[in-house]
Design a protein around this motif. Structure first.
Motif, short mmCIF file in Angstrom:
data_model
loop_
_atom_site.label_atom_id
_atom_site.label_comp_id
_atom_site.label_asym_id
_atom_site.label_seq_id
_atom_site.Cartn_x
_atom_site.Cartn_y
_atom_site.Cartn_z
N PRO A 355 -25.87 -35.91 26.99
CA PRO A 355 -26.44 -35.29 25.79
C PRO A 355 -25.62 -34.09 25.35
O PRO A 355 -24.96 -33.44 26.14
N CYS A 356 -25.67 -33.81 24.04
CA CYS A 356 -25.09 -32.58 23.50
C CYS A 356 -26.15 -31.49 23.50
O CYS A 356 -27.35 -31.78 23.43
N ILE A 357 -25.71 -30.25 23.58
CA ILE A 357 -26.65 -29.13 23.60
C ILE A 357 -26.97 -28.70 22.17
O ILE A 357 -28.13 -28.43 21.84
N ALA A 358 -25.96 -28.64 21.30
CA ALA A 358 -26.18 -28.22 19.91
C ALA A 358 -24.95 -28.60 19.10
O ALA A 358 -24.01 -29.23 19.61
N GLY A 359 -24.93 -28.16 17.82
CA GLY A 359 -23.90 -28.57 16.88
C GLY A 359 -22.47 -28.39 17.33
O GLY A 359 -21.63 -29.22 17.04
#
Length: 677
Positions: A355-359
């Motif tokens: 998963p990515c944490i944010a932009g």
């Protein structure tokens, strides 16, 4: 109409203007670009193949038109007809410069291959891979109890291995019956079961199959792609390999690639195709290195920053180039390899993307968090993954924060006058005598220092070609400690510094690190522009760390971890002298090696780890540097070396920095006043 053109070579970043009609190979040689050729430019050896880039390149201020190189000639056409060339390639000895152009030199065309410093770090892992081989004995068909072969296989898996919920894919039904009968109703099932418990058959083998299953952990960076081939039975790394990300020709940093996609219709598709092809090439190469059948690679885990994440998946990254930097999806992904056109591994292999944490804080940062576990730390730890786009984690078991910082490619040797990627012959270590101002250095591929006996002979083959990232950090820090550079980043004159190695260059000065011109080698200097590029990069890094510290209300961290392949080669003392990282006891600054790659391996080997990091990323708080006004304040203060206002007491206790000032009002004795601090 201009009678010359600007030529920019990647990945070296070297550039120059050349008369129209100049062969690309000639331009490369004059700039010292690492482009191979053994046939004297007759178009026979094919070693000088290059890939021109066309379209808009906003970062370089270039529009490269289709006629930037001369048309194919008879030599190229003959070579392509007989031996074949990859799509988009040209022969550097035949293609002539006819306009501004960006030219990529692929790894196989480089004499000195890039050193991809992303080896695997030894790690004890709890094995719980998603993919296993299961031997089952299936009931034979019975006319009195009619049921399908698949239903009896599913019943056998449930009865003998407690695996329930199996679904039938069309490809499986095509192969199932002949395999069951060949194995006399005994079969080995290669089954993938993710951390949600969903089972999926990847392959079948008649009877008891004794083969091994392998997986790839891939760290897809903006500059390099690194892979570890792992045995899914015990987690052992059988081979590690890497290559340069071919997207470099579209832009060295992430925003340049986003701009390329924005300004060139289909640019995102072009970049996706390039990176997927490179991953297939890397998978084949690493399997060959380990002597493994690529068809036995049944799983791949990817970690990558958000822009690479989108381009890997075939998603236009345009939204990541503008506020609010929205991701198409931030959750982890599990998908078949065919969706990413990964044909070099098992046809039914599974892909897992963290998963990515944010932009702008991606799956690579999540992998670092999985590897280094700041959420389990008793003390306050700052983890810095140094790269073209640095990502930072700060926290302890109470709270963890994250941010990204746009450091740019200067730390990797790009945008530096004599800079280059890490390759044999590149200067990687530097020391400058503070009294004599004389430097000595080491290059990649040789353990001797430049003033050691035998150095010239040991480096005769590679030569001394330029400065890589760790070398530029050390030389700037050493220049500061030797009084050649002042706190503001100005290089002094020969009179001010007391060394003739400081030479005038227009209205500024440069420091001569190595002069090989007498023997036909390069003149390697550190220019005022180089110092500025490093100041901008290190200021962005420090400002990001300070923002996180502000958010937690702290002025000091207990320890610093330098992550990333590049971070593993940074000297903590030199990083502190530059002011790249906040002040901290040097014995509390450590390297974690390629922590993102380690996190990818952990996720490859453990479905429990996947579940854990998916839960943890929801608890990590993202600080957005792009919209935080304090970022600019911290950035400006961090331009000084090491810092304009932070006294760096831990550093001051072990390093005495000269009190010098080389501005226009500075006197000739400016290099002789010293203070501790």
């Amino acid at each position: 109409m201009a009678d010359d053109a600007l030529v920019i070579f990647t990945p070296s970043g070297k550039r120059g203007r050349f008369a129209l009609g100049t062969p690309v190979l000639t331009a490369a040689r004059q700039l010292g670009v690492d482009l191979d050729s053994v046939c004297g430019g007759r178009g026979i050896c094919s070693k000088c193949q290059i890939t021109p880039g066309y379209g808009e390149f906003p970062k370089h201020g270039l529009t490269v038109t289709a006629d930037a190189l001369s048309e194919w000639n008879a030599v190229e056409e003959r070579y392509d007809r007989i031996r074949g060339m990859k799509e988009g390639r040209r022969l550097g000895c035949q293609a002539k410069i006819m306009g501004d152009v960006v030219i990529d030199v692929p790894p196989e065309s480089q004499v000195h291959r890039q050193v991809i410093r992303k080896s695997a770090t030894a790690r004890v892992m709890t094995m719980a891979p998603a993919t296993h081989a299961y031997y089952v004995e299936v009931a034979e068909p019975d006319m009195h109890e009619p049921s399908g072969d698949f239903q009896r296989l599913a019943a056998a898996l449930k009865d003998q291995w407690q695996i329930d919920g199996l679904a039938a894919d069309p490809w499986l039904l095509r192969r199932l019956q002949p395999i069951l009968r060949k194995g006399e109703w005994k079969v080995t099932v290669i089954l993938h079961r993710d951390h949600y418990g969903r089972p999926q058959i990847l392959d079948l083998h008649p009877g008891f199959w004794e083969g091994r299953l392998y997986g790839l952990a891939i760290d897809l960076g903006s500059t390099t792609i690194a892979a570890h081939l792992c045995d899914l039975r015990n987690g052992n790394v059988l081979a590690s390999s890497g290559l340069m990300n071919p997207q470099i020709r579209f832009g060295e940093d992430l925003m340049s690639r986003v701009s390329y996609a924005m300004m060139n219709p289909g640019g995102d598709v072009e970049m996706t195709k390039a990176v997927r092809q490179a991953i297939n090439d890397l998978a084949r190469a690493i399997a060959a290195e380990a002597g493994v059948d690529p068809a036995q690679i049944v799983e791949t885990v990817f970690v990558c920053n958000p822009v690479m994440h989108h381009l890997l998946l075939g998603i236009d990254p345009v939204e990541l180039g503008q506020a609010p930097f929205a991701l198409a999806t931030s959750e982890s992904l599990s998908l078949p390899s065919r969706d990413l056109e990964l044909s070099a591994i098992h046809e039914n292999a599974r892909i897992y993307v963290l998963p990515c944490i944010a932009g702008h804080v991606g799956a690579d940062c999540a992998a670092v968090a999985l590897s280094e576990e700041p959420n389990k730390s008793d003390d306050m730890v700052l983890i810095v993954d140094v790269g073209t786009n640095a990502e930072l984690l700060l926290g302890n078991k109470d709270r963890v924060l994250a941010c990204s910082s746009p450091t740019g490619p200067a730390f990797e040797g790009a945008q530096i006058s004599s800079g280059q990627r890490a390759a044999p012959g590149a200067i990687e270590r530097v020391e400058i005598d503070p009294a004599t101002k004389e430097p000595r250095f080491r290059v990649i591929g040789c353990d001797l220092w430049s003033d050691d006996p035998g150095f010239a002979a040991a480096t005769a083959q590679t030569g001394i070609t330029g400065i890589c990232g760790s070398g530029i950090i050390e030389v700037v820090a050493e220049m500061r400690m030797a009084g050649i550079v002042d706190a503001g980043g100005l290089i002094g004159s020969a009179e001010q510094t007391g060394t003739l190695r400081c030479v005038p260059q227009g209205r500024t000065h440069a420091f001569v690190l190595h002069d090989g011109s007498a023997g036909g080698g390069p003149l390697i200097m550190v220019t005022q522009g180089d110092i500025r590029a490093i100041q901008l990069a290190k200021s962005a890094l420090y400002a990001g760390a300070r923002l996180l510290m502000d958010e937690l209300g702290i002025d000091r961290v207990d320890r610093v971890v330098l992550a990333g392949a590049f971070g593993a080669h940074i000297s903590p003392k030199h990083a502190m002298v530059l002011g790249m990282i906040p002040d901290c006891p040097l014995d509390k600054v450590a390297s974690a090696g390629n922590a993102a790659g380690t996190g990818a391996r952990i996720a490859l080997c453990s479905i429990a780890a996947r579940a854990a990091i998916e839960a943890e990323v929801t608890r990590i708080h993202k600080v957005e540097t792009a919209i935080e006004p304090r970022f600019q304040e911290h950035f400006v203060a961090a331009n000084a070396i090491p810092h304009a206002s932070d006294p760096f007491p831990e550093l001051a206790a072990i390093v005495t920095l000269p009190q010098v000032a080389f501005n226009t009002a500075g006197g000739g004795d400016g290099g002789r006043r010293r203070r501790r601090g």
